[in-house]
Design an enzyme around this catalytic site. Structure first.
Site, PDB file in Angstrom:
ATOM      1  N   GLY A   1      14.104  55.639 -43.180  1.00  0.00           N
ATOM      2  CA  GLY A   1      13.237  55.098 -42.129  1.00  0.00           C
ATOM      3  C   GLY A   1      12.328  53.991 -42.620  1.00  0.00           C
ATOM      4  O   GLY A   1      12.083  53.015 -41.911  1.00  0.00           O
ATOM      5  N   ASP A   2      11.839  54.126 -43.847  1.00  0.00           N
ATOM      6  CA  ASP A   2      11.004  53.087 -44.456  1.00  0.00           C
ATOM      7  C   ASP A   2      11.773  51.775 -44.537  1.00  0.00           C
ATOM      8  O   ASP A   2      11.258  50.720 -44.180  1.00  0.00           O
ATOM      9  CB  ASP A   2      10.554  53.545 -45.845  1.00  0.00           C
ATOM     10  N   GLY A   3      13.011  51.856 -44.973  1.00  0.00           N
ATOM     11  CA  GLY A   3      13.832  50.650 -45.096  1.00  0.00           C
ATOM     12  C   GLY A   3      14.150  50.024 -43.746  1.00  0.00           C
ATOM     13  O   GLY A   3      14.110  48.798 -43.591  1.00  0.00           O
TER      14      GLY A   3
ATOM     15  N   ALA B   1      12.554  59.894 -44.259  1.00  0.00           N
ATOM     16  CA  ALA B   1      11.502  58.889 -44.455  1.00  0.00           C
ATOM     17  C   ALA B   1      11.992  57.754 -45.353  1.00  0.00           C
ATOM     18  O   ALA B   1      11.641  56.588 -45.138  1.00  0.00           O
ATOM     19  CB  ALA B   1      10.252  59.529 -45.043  1.00  0.00           C
TER      20      ALA B   1
ATOM     21  N   ASP C   1      10.945  48.436 -42.308  1.00  0.00           N
ATOM     22  CA  ASP C   1      10.670  47.217 -43.062  1.00  0.00           C
ATOM     23  C   ASP C   1      11.615  46.091 -42.629  1.00  0.00           C
ATOM     24  O   ASP C   1      11.177  44.955 -42.434  1.00  0.00           O
ATOM     25  CB  ASP C   1      10.800  47.487 -44.567  1.00  0.00           C
TER      26      ASP C   1
END
Length: 146
Positions: free
Chosen positions: A32-34, A29, A37
């Site tokens: 994945g967040d980066g 995560a 974004d």
């Protein structure tokens, strides 16, 4: 075959790819967040030059937990068994952080979505990431508005 972004980065820094099955869902995560974004920011900037505040507002609408939760709910029927398993591992992971402006259920689904994006990124499946994001935006009506 052309190598993916992750393989390119690892090569440039003299690192070897790890077995991503050993990564915790929160590690997936995190990356994945980066990646999500970056994709959203790239799309927002691709719409044209604008004040940074406006760019930030447009991007923030799509990267917040509630929007990610809506995307993954719309995408669940499209996921493979493997993708569903990664999503569920991320969704069910116990996180010490809490969402500032989201329900616990939205935050957990968003974490699962980010874990899936991270997993696909580390597997160099950028085409699949784009396919899922585009489909999710289409199904939820959450495009990048001007």
């Amino acid at each position: 075959m052309e190598k993916g972004i992750n393989a390119y980065i690892l090569e440039k820094f003299g690192m070897k790819a790890q077995d991503i099955r050993s990564y915790s869902p929160l590690t997936l995560a995190f990356i994945g967040d980066g990646i999500y974004d970056l994709i959203i920011r790239s799309v927002v900037v691709g719409k044209g030059n604008s004040h940074v505040n406006n760019l930030h507002k447009r991007a923030s609408r799509l990267v917040k937990a509630q929007s990610q939760s809506e995307l993954i709910r719309a995408l669940l029927p499209e996921l493979t068994e493997e993708e569903t398993a990664v999503y569920k591992r991320g969704r069910n992971a116990k996180s010490t952080t809490v969402a500032k402006n989201a329900t616990i259920s939205d935050y957990r689904r968003a974490t699962g979505f980010e874990a899936l994006i991270g997993y696909l990124y580390l597997e160099d499946q950028m085409d699949r990431i784009m396919e899922l994001i585009l489909s999710g935006m289409e199904k939820t009506g959450k495009g990048v508005q001007d």
